[in-house]
Structures are given as structure tokens and as C-alpha cells.
Design an enzyme around this catalytic site. Sequence first.
Site, PDB file in Angstrom:
ATOM      1  N   LEU A  40       0.810  -1.222   0.000  1.00 35.67           N
ATOM      2  CA  LEU A  40       0.000   0.000   0.000  1.00 35.67           C
ATOM      3  C   LEU A  40       0.844   1.272   0.000  1.00 35.67           C
ATOM      4  O   LEU A  40       1.911   1.323   0.601  1.00 35.67           O
ATOM      5  CB  LEU A  40      -0.926  -0.012   1.223  1.00 35.67           C
ATOM      6  N   HIS A  41       0.318   2.281  -0.686  1.00 32.55           N
ATOM      7  CA  HIS A  41       0.966   3.596  -0.743  1.00 32.55           C
ATOM      8  C   HIS A  41      -0.117   4.667  -0.655  1.00 32.55           C
ATOM      9  O   HIS A  41      -1.308   4.345  -0.486  1.00 32.55           O
ATOM     10  CB  HIS A  41       1.810   3.717  -2.011  1.00 32.55           C
TER      11      HIS A  41
ATOM     12  N   HIS B 203      -3.443   4.240  -2.551  1.00 31.81           N
ATOM     13  CA  HIS B 203      -4.425   3.368  -1.900  1.00 31.81           C
ATOM     14  C   HIS B 203      -5.059   4.092  -0.706  1.00 31.81           C
ATOM     15  O   HIS B 203      -6.263   3.979  -0.465  1.00 31.81           O
ATOM     16  CB  HIS B 203      -3.764   2.088  -1.387  1.00 31.81           C
TER      17      HIS B 203
HETATM   18  P1  AMP Z   1      -3.376  -1.972  -7.100  1.00 30.49           P
HETATM   19  O1  AMP Z   1      -3.034  -2.395  -5.704  1.00 30.49           O
HETATM   20  O2  AMP Z   1      -2.220  -1.387  -7.846  1.00 30.49           O
HETATM   21  O3  AMP Z   1      -4.153  -2.993  -7.862  1.00 30.49           O
HETATM   22  O4  AMP Z   1      -4.356  -0.735  -6.903  1.00 30.49           O
HETATM   23  C1  AMP Z   1      -5.515  -0.839  -6.128  1.00 30.49           C
HETATM   24  C2  AMP Z   1      -6.364   0.378  -6.372  1.00 30.49           C
HETATM   25  O5  AMP Z   1      -5.639   1.542  -6.029  1.00 30.49           O
HETATM   26  C3  AMP Z   1      -6.786   0.505  -7.841  1.00 30.49           C
HETATM   27  O6  AMP Z   1      -8.129   0.960  -7.907  1.00 30.49           O
HETATM   28  C4  AMP Z   1      -5.830   1.543  -8.349  1.00 30.49           C
HETATM   29  O7  AMP Z   1      -6.333   2.286  -9.437  1.00 30.49           O
HETATM   30  C5  AMP Z   1      -5.664   2.431  -7.133  1.00 30.49           C
HETATM   31  N1  AMP Z   1      -4.429   3.190  -7.226  1.00 30.49           N
HETATM   32  C6  AMP Z   1      -3.185   2.700  -7.456  1.00 30.49           C
HETATM   33  N2  AMP Z   1      -2.299   3.711  -7.535  1.00 30.49           N
HETATM   34  C7  AMP Z   1      -3.001   4.858  -7.366  1.00 30.49           C
HETATM   35  C8  AMP Z   1      -2.659   6.246  -7.350  1.00 30.49           C
HETATM   36  N3  AMP Z   1      -1.408   6.666  -7.532  1.00 30.49           N
HETATM   37  N4  AMP Z   1      -3.641   7.145  -7.130  1.00 30.49           N
HETATM   38  C9  AMP Z   1      -4.915   6.732  -6.940  1.00 30.49           C
HETATM   39  N5  AMP Z   1      -5.306   5.448  -6.947  1.00 30.49           N
HETATM   40  C10 AMP Z   1      -4.362   4.522  -7.155  1.00 30.49           C
END
Ligand code: AMP
Length: 293
Positions: A33-34, A37
Site C-alpha cells: 500500500l501507498h 491506496h
Molecule cells: P493496485 O493495488 O495497484 O491494484 O491498486 C488498487 C487500487 O488503487 C486501484 O483501484 C488503483 O487504481 C488504485 N491506485 C493505485 N495507484 C493509485 C494512485 N497513484 N492514485 C490513486 N489510486 C491509485
Amino acid sequence: MEEIVVASTMRATTEAGRCAGKSIGLVPTMGYLHEGHISLVERARADNDVVVASIFVNPTQFGPSEDLLRYPRDLDRDRVIAEQAGVDILFVPAAETMYPNGPEHQEIWVDPGSLAAHLDGASRPFHFRGVATVVAKLFNLVQPHRAYFGQKDGQQALIIERMAEELAYGITIVTVPTVRDADGLALSSRNVFLSPQERSQAVVIPQALTLARTLILEGRRDWAEIVAPMQALIEREAPLARIDFIGAVATDTIAPVSIITGNTMIALAVYFGGTRLIDNLRVRFTDGTPRFT
Ligand code: AMP
């Protein structure tokens, strides 16, 4: 924060919440997570009584030559971040829960059809089928009122919105703006793979989108006249970059457009070494004036 692994516990917990009249928001993630998220969790926190975040690295959305095995994972760290961000329930299903017959024996899929024909869908065959299918499973297990997705994965957010509508989930899909580092690079779990040199050159990705925005504001509408300078900028400023695609699509059909006059998503994917980064810009017009998100 409660942590749930078992599907029946997940169902029972949110069913009890629903019966008690509580609204439930779901934030699906693949973990590591960042701040991106966290912004989804914060939005879910503001809108709902109960916030569920899921962590599951979904094997069926990775192609055979992609980075499933090296995808970053750190559940201990994620627990701390999720709790601090305001997650009530962390759902960490086992692979057997999500794929009872194994991912290689999954027969029933959610097929996003032509919505997956272009952009990332063209570069990553079956990626969005895997995404739509796992999100459908999460919707069935959690039964939220609302679910939160980042605009960073622009095609994904559009496909999930359409899936929720066409499969009659009765779940409101909320798309949350992209969270960026100070220099504009979109946050991504994959950014950890970038070398210092690659990281400094990766700033060309948001810069290319800013250039597109400037050209549209100057009155250019012909996509060919926008994409060429974007490509030239990346090639000039980032010798380590390898462009996968730069495209402009209508947001309803996700089909390419050659003239930008309606609701459009400009998206690109760029490799730095083995790391593939994506970003996008949405354009809509009110009374002929472009607006960007
Ligand atoms: P992931 O863990 O990469 O599958 O991402 C999970 C959710 O977080 C997805 O809906 C992504 O679009 C969203 N997400 C990932 N990076 C970002 C970001 N930099 N800004 C906003 N939402 C994000």
C-alpha cells in the site's frame, strides 16, 4: 482493525453490518500500500460506516511473461498502513478462496468484450478479464454499497463501472483522482523496481500528459498532432524509456478517436527496463471548453 481470511466470515460480517443499516465501502487492492491506496480508503471512510479493504495479488490478471512472482508484497507493513488510514476490515483471502479450482481451472469469466480491445487491453491480453472476474468475486463476497477505484488505472475504472451497471450489482463505483509524487509521477507499487536513473526519467510520463493538455488548451484537436509531440518528448528526455503505447479513446466505448471533441481518455504505458508504468488524462468538454482530470 479486524483481519478476515475466510470467505464465510467475510460474508457474515458485512451481512450483519447491512442488517444493522450500515453502509459498506470496499477498496480492492493488490497490497504494498501507498498514498494512492490511502486516498481511496480516506474517500471510502468519508462515505461509509464500514470500510473494507482487500489485499489479493490476482494471478489471472498477469500474463505468462509478466511480474506476478516478483510483484511486491509486505502484509505486515500493509496492516499498519491500512489501520492508520482507517480501514475497519482487512480482507486477505487465500488463493483457494478466490479460485476454488485453481486459477488455471477457472472456467467462468467476466468478459469485458470490446472495452478491453485497446490500450492496456491490447498490450495485456486477458488482463481485464482477470480483473473483472476477481472484482466480481470480491463484490459477491463483500457485498458493499460502494467500491473505490483509482483513476490511475483508467481503463480498469471504466470497465468496472460498466460491469457494475450491466451485471446489475447495485454497487456505486467511485473513481478517485490519481495521487502523484512531488514531481508528478503517479504512485504505483511498481515504482520500487525503478533504478534511481529510471525513476528520474519516469517523470516524462506525467510531462507527456501535461504536454497533451497544453496542446488541447491551445486548440489542437487532431490526435496525430498531439501524440507525435508526446512521443518526441519521451524519446528526447528519457533514453531509458520504451513506449508501449500512447492512445486516445472515447471514455464510453474505449475505442480510439482521431479527433478529440468528446469525452476522451488519453493514456500511455511506458517500460523502464522490465517495469511497466501507466498513466492517463481525462478530457471532457463543456460548451467547447476542455476540462481535465
Ligand atoms: P493496485 O493495488 O495497484 O491494484 O491498486 C488498487 C487500487 O488503487 C486501484 O483501484 C488503483 O487504481 C488504485 N491506485 C493505485 N495507484 C493509485 C494512485 N497513484 N492514485 C490513486 N489510486 C491509485
